[in-house]
Design a protein around this motif. Sequence first.
Motif, PDB file in Angstrom:
ATOM      1  N   ALA A 164       0.833  -1.204   0.000  1.00  0.00           N
ATOM      2  CA  ALA A 164       0.000   0.000   0.000  1.00  0.00           C
ATOM      3  C   ALA A 164       0.865   1.250   0.000  1.00  0.00           C
ATOM      4  O   ALA A 164       0.574   2.226  -0.692  1.00  0.00           O
ATOM      5  CB  ALA A 164      -0.926  -0.002   1.209  1.00  0.00           C
ATOM      6  N   CYS A 165       1.921   1.211   0.782  1.00  0.00           N
ATOM      7  CA  CYS A 165       2.836   2.342   0.844  1.00  0.00           C
ATOM      8  C   CYS A 165       3.424   2.631  -0.533  1.00  0.00           C
ATOM      9  O   CYS A 165       3.455   3.788  -0.968  1.00  0.00           O
ATOM     10  CB  CYS A 165       3.945   2.061   1.854  1.00  0.00           C
ATOM     11  N   THR A 166       3.878   1.612  -1.239  1.00  0.00           N
ATOM     12  CA  THR A 166       4.493   1.852  -2.547  1.00  0.00           C
ATOM     13  C   THR A 166       3.488   2.448  -3.529  1.00  0.00           C
ATOM     14  O   THR A 166       3.837   3.337  -4.308  1.00  0.00           O
ATOM     15  CB  THR A 166       5.121   0.577  -3.148  1.00  0.00           C
ATOM     16  N   VAL A 167       2.232   2.011  -3.454  1.00  0.00           N
ATOM     17  CA  VAL A 167       1.198   2.539  -4.342  1.00  0.00           C
ATOM     18  C   VAL A 167       0.905   3.999  -4.000  1.00  0.00           C
ATOM     19  O   VAL A 167       0.925   4.875  -4.868  1.00  0.00           O
ATOM     20  CB  VAL A 167      -0.089   1.683  -4.262  1.00  0.00           C
ATOM     21  N   VAL A 168       0.640   4.272  -2.728  1.00  0.00           N
ATOM     22  CA  VAL A 168       0.279   5.624  -2.303  1.00  0.00           C
ATOM     23  C   VAL A 168       1.451   6.586  -2.488  1.00  0.00           C
ATOM     24  O   VAL A 168       1.288   7.680  -3.032  1.00  0.00           O
ATOM     25  CB  VAL A 168      -0.217   5.620  -0.839  1.00  0.00           C
ATOM     26  N   GLN A 169       2.631   6.177  -2.041  1.00  0.00           N
ATOM     27  CA  GLN A 169       3.792   7.061  -2.163  1.00  0.00           C
ATOM     28  C   GLN A 169       4.200   7.259  -3.633  1.00  0.00           C
ATOM     29  O   GLN A 169       4.648   8.342  -4.001  1.00  0.00           O
ATOM     30  CB  GLN A 169       4.969   6.516  -1.353  1.00  0.00           C
ATOM     31  N   GLY A 170       4.026   6.239  -4.457  1.00  0.00           N
ATOM     32  CA  GLY A 170       4.319   6.383  -5.881  1.00  0.00           C
ATOM     33  C   GLY A 170       3.458   7.467  -6.503  1.00  0.00           C
ATOM     34  O   GLY A 170       3.947   8.303  -7.268  1.00  0.00           O
ATOM     35  N   PRO A 222       6.474   2.995  -8.311  1.00  0.00           N
ATOM     36  CA  PRO A 222       6.391   2.346  -6.997  1.00  0.00           C
ATOM     37  C   PRO A 222       7.601   1.479  -6.663  1.00  0.00           C
ATOM     38  O   PRO A 222       8.010   1.402  -5.508  1.00  0.00           O
ATOM     39  CB  PRO A 222       5.109   1.512  -7.091  1.00  0.00           C
ATOM     40  N   SER A 223       8.203   0.860  -7.675  1.00  0.00           N
ATOM     41  CA  SER A 223       9.345  -0.015  -7.417  1.00  0.00           C
ATOM     42  C   SER A 223      10.536   0.723  -6.807  1.00  0.00           C
ATOM     43  O   SER A 223      11.360   0.112  -6.118  1.00  0.00           O
ATOM     44  CB  SER A 223       9.767  -0.728  -8.697  1.00  0.00           C
ATOM     45  N   THR A 224      10.623   2.027  -7.033  1.00  0.00           N
ATOM     46  CA  THR A 224      11.731   2.805  -6.463  1.00  0.00           C
ATOM     47  C   THR A 224      11.559   3.050  -4.968  1.00  0.00           C
ATOM     48  O   THR A 224      12.468   3.554  -4.323  1.00  0.00           O
ATOM     49  CB  THR A 224      11.899   4.166  -7.176  1.00  0.00           C
ATOM     50  N   LEU A 225      10.393   2.694  -4.450  1.00  0.00           N
ATOM     51  CA  LEU A 225      10.083   2.959  -3.043  1.00  0.00           C
ATOM     52  C   LEU A 225      10.145   1.712  -2.171  1.00  0.00           C
ATOM     53  O   LEU A 225       9.703   1.738  -1.022  1.00  0.00           O
ATOM     54  CB  LEU A 225       8.698   3.608  -2.940  1.00  0.00           C
ATOM     55  N   ALA A 226      10.707   0.636  -2.691  1.00  0.00           N
ATOM     56  CA  ALA A 226      10.731  -0.626  -1.950  1.00  0.00           C
ATOM     57  C   ALA A 226      11.423  -0.484  -0.595  1.00  0.00           C
ATOM     58  O   ALA A 226      10.895  -0.931   0.431  1.00  0.00           O
ATOM     59  CB  ALA A 226      11.395  -1.716  -2.773  1.00  0.00           C
TER      60      ALA A 226
END
Length: 126
Positions: free
Chosen positions: A60-66, A73-77
């Motif tokens: 969820a974090c990767t989706v929202v933060q992306g 989103p992959s850059t936020l792993a």
Amino acid sequence: MRSSLPRTGRLVLAAGLFSLLAACNTASRTGQYAALEGYTPDPTLKTATKSNLTGRVRNACTVVQGRLQKVEPSTLAAPCGCYADRTLASLDKDEVASYRATGYFNDTATAKALNALDSCKLPRPV
């Protein structure tokens, strides 16, 4: 006590948590969440392992933060992994039970999630 996040921030968190992150849903303020009417939490939350819950929050974090940061989103792993680990580690058993029942972080869990965002150097939803 009223959450310090504006309504749109809570809705973004709720949507992210459903895909999975942090918004509030309390019985005493159901009118405030009219936009979420008809939402049914994923029944698998009730029996999900803590590791699975952490994975859902990370996703969820990767989706929202992306969306928030306008990046893939992959850059936020890594930062979202930090956020998910810190958030779930900080929740007490009642907060985890509330999340399992509703699919949302309650007010105290949301405060902890916001602290985890700050600690992991992620922007807060506006």
